[in-house]
Design an enzyme around this catalytic site. Structure first.
Site, short mmCIF file in Angstrom:
data_model
loop_
_atom_site.label_atom_id
_atom_site.label_comp_id
_atom_site.label_asym_id
_atom_site.label_seq_id
_atom_site.Cartn_x
_atom_site.Cartn_y
_atom_site.Cartn_z
CB THR A 1 -0.70 -5.12 3.67
OG1 THR A 1 -0.47 -3.72 3.53
CG2 THR A 1 -1.81 -5.54 2.72
CG HIS B 1 9.60 -11.89 1.45
ND1 HIS B 1 9.23 -13.04 2.09
CD2 HIS B 1 8.47 -11.17 1.31
CE1 HIS B 1 7.93 -13.03 2.33
NE2 HIS B 1 7.45 -11.88 1.86
CG ASP B 2 7.52 -7.23 2.63
OD1 ASP B 2 7.42 -8.46 2.74
OD2 ASP B 2 6.58 -6.51 2.21
CB THR B 3 8.18 -11.18 5.93
OG1 THR B 3 6.94 -10.69 5.41
CG2 THR B 3 7.95 -11.74 7.31
CB ALA C 1 6.67 -12.70 -1.44
CB SER D 1 -0.95 0.02 1.21
OG SER D 1 -0.23 -0.09 2.42
CB SER D 2 2.73 3.19 1.63
OG SER D 2 3.15 2.47 2.78
N GLY D 3 5.26 2.97 0.02
CA GLY D 3 6.70 2.75 -0.02
C GLY D 3 7.42 3.91 0.61
#
Length: 474
Positions: free
Chosen positions: A259, A237-239, A80, A13-15
């Site tokens: 999210t 991968h953000d997580t 991902a 939803s955002s960066g």
């Protein structure tokens, strides 16, 4: 100033772009640019706007110079499973179709006719979600086989953005594992699996681990920005980056809350056992070749959509306040029901679910929000019970990281529901993990253990116990 690294952290939803460096054994962060990210309809599919995302990345790099920052390195993390394909001239063959698109409906079941569910899990260790890359590729093969035949390069979203920065094509390990096409034990593309599914294995790139360097920025970008940077791989991968922020602790379960909610523990090896398969837990690759044994839960997407359905009349904080006023409302939904993945109207979908299950129907914003928060807490409790059953041990602490750590009501609900100690923070866990990964590569930090100690000393956490919140812990 010591060596500075620039984290590009892009969520669904955002960066944002966040600069970070170590000073007096503490991590210092500075947000230099923030932007929105939304799915758009393009033809028959919902897609990500990669051109817009790259423009925002460049805006953020220009902002660094304007704010007197000159990072030595840059690293990207995103969500991902999503990808693009390039042709022999490195031109895009596909749009970046979003995982919430319906093209994968029924594809998982079709893949199981080529390879058994059990074998797929035992080899990859990845949970079954209908939007995994493997099912997206199968959908593309079914609808447009000529595109797969022309494809010379497969790049996931952060891989492609890295290619635009550096000109180097590579697949990063942590994101690659989410495709359900990487062998959990060899940590390489499973070529037998690709052959069995009729997917061209030659389009996949070498898998590189976090802390790898792709080299410097392309010459035209150096000229544009007025300075050069080393393009480094964090856990893309953000997580994977977020979990770097979780302290070493054998008795802690983490919830990466955004999210999506990713709930699990960190391991040195994959757990590809029948019970984990039955509970649909995943073994995603992590920093330092560790594994994230976790379950993917729908998360704050639901309240984000509710906010949008109310035309952004209420802030997230206001939803919490309204929900707190509805102490006698107790309806809950199964947050992992596919109906909540991308409904036309989230509020109506929640109301319909409650009606179908003979529960009270939420009638106002407070009741809708409370339904979402209560439902998330219950889903966390279920996942925690399953983790403890697989591990045959009790975990004492839950560490909520990411943006959702700011939701005091949900934190308290988790403590009340699980009867466990809840630690909330750090909020910018993903950007933090991205930055320290780069600083490890630059030898500013001596490995993961030191990085986690620095993070622990740099950010204050809030502690929640059942019916009681305790302020100001480290």
């Amino acid at each position: 100033m010591n060596k500075c690294s620039l984290a590009i952290d892009i969520g669904a939803s955002s960066g944002k772009l966040v600069a970070g460096y170590v000073e007096n054994e503490k991590l210092k962060l500075k947000e230099v640019h923030r932007f929105e990210n939304t799915i758009m309809k393009k033809g028959d599919h919902f897609c990500w706007d990669l051109e817009s995302l790259f423009k925002e990345i460049k805006k953020g790099i220009h902002a660094c110079r304007e704010q007197g920052l000159k990072p030595e390195s840059i690293g990207i993390d995103t969500w991902a499973v999503d990808f693009v394909l390039l042709d022999e001239n490195d031109a895009l063959l596909t749009d970046a179709v979003a995982y919430r698109d319906s093209r994968t409906d029924g594809m998982m079941e079709e893949v199981f006719t080529h390879i058994s569910k059990e074998r797929l899990y035992l080899e990859t260790g990845i949970q079954f979600q209908k939007f995994n890359t493997i099912y997206q590729l199968h959908a593309l093969k079914k609808s447009n086989p000529e595109i797969l035949e022309k494809a010379k390069t497969f790049l996931m979203i952060p891989d492609y953005l890295n290619y635009l920065l550096s000109g180097v094509k590579a697949n990063e390990y942590t994101n690659a594992t989410t495709t359900q096409l990487v062998n959990a034990f060899t940590k390489k593309w499973d070529k037998d699996l690709l052959d069995q599914l009729g997917i061209n294995k030659d389009m996949f790139q070498e898998i590189l681990p976090p802390t790898s360097s792709l080299g410097n920025l392309k010459a035209e970008l150096v000229k544009e920005f007025g300075f050069d940077m080393n393009v480094l791989l964090p856990a893309t991968h953000d997580t994977g980056s977020a979990v770097v922020s979780v302290p070493e602790a054998d008795d802690t379960i983490y919830i990466s809350s955004g999210t999506w909610s990713l709930i699990g523990v960190e391991n040195n090896f994959p757990i590809c056992v029948t019970k984990a398969l039955d509970y649909n837990f995943t073994n995603e690759g992590g920093f330092d070749y560790r594994f994230r044994f976790l379950k993917n839960i729908m998360g704050l997407w639901m309240i984000q959509e509710v906010k949008r359905n109310y035309h952004n009349t209420y802030s997230f904080a206001e939803f919490v306040g309204l929900a707190n006023q509805e102490i006698d409302f107790h309806s809950k939904v199964n947050v992992d029901d596919d109906r909540f993945l991308k409904p036309e109207n989230m509020i109506e979908e929640i109301q319909t679910y409650c009606a179908e299950t003979a529960q009270s129907i939420p009638q106002n914003p407070g009741q809708v929000a409370k339904c979402v928060f209560d439902s998330l807490a219950v889903s966390y409790q279920t996942a925690i019970n399953q983790i403890e059953e697989v591990y045959e041990k009790d975990f004492q602490t839950i560490n909520v990281i990411g943006g959702g750590a700011q939701n005091e009501m949900l934190n308290q609900l988790i403590a009340d529901t699980t009867k466990k100690e809840v630690l909330a923070g750090p909020v910018e866990a993903t950007a933090i993990g991205n930055v320290v990964s780069q600083l490890i590569t630059l030898d500013e930090i001596k490995g993961l253990k030191e990085a986690r100690n620095i993070i622990k000393n740099s950010f204050e956490l809030e502690k929640y116990t059942s019916k009681k919140k305790v302020e100001g812990l480290r």
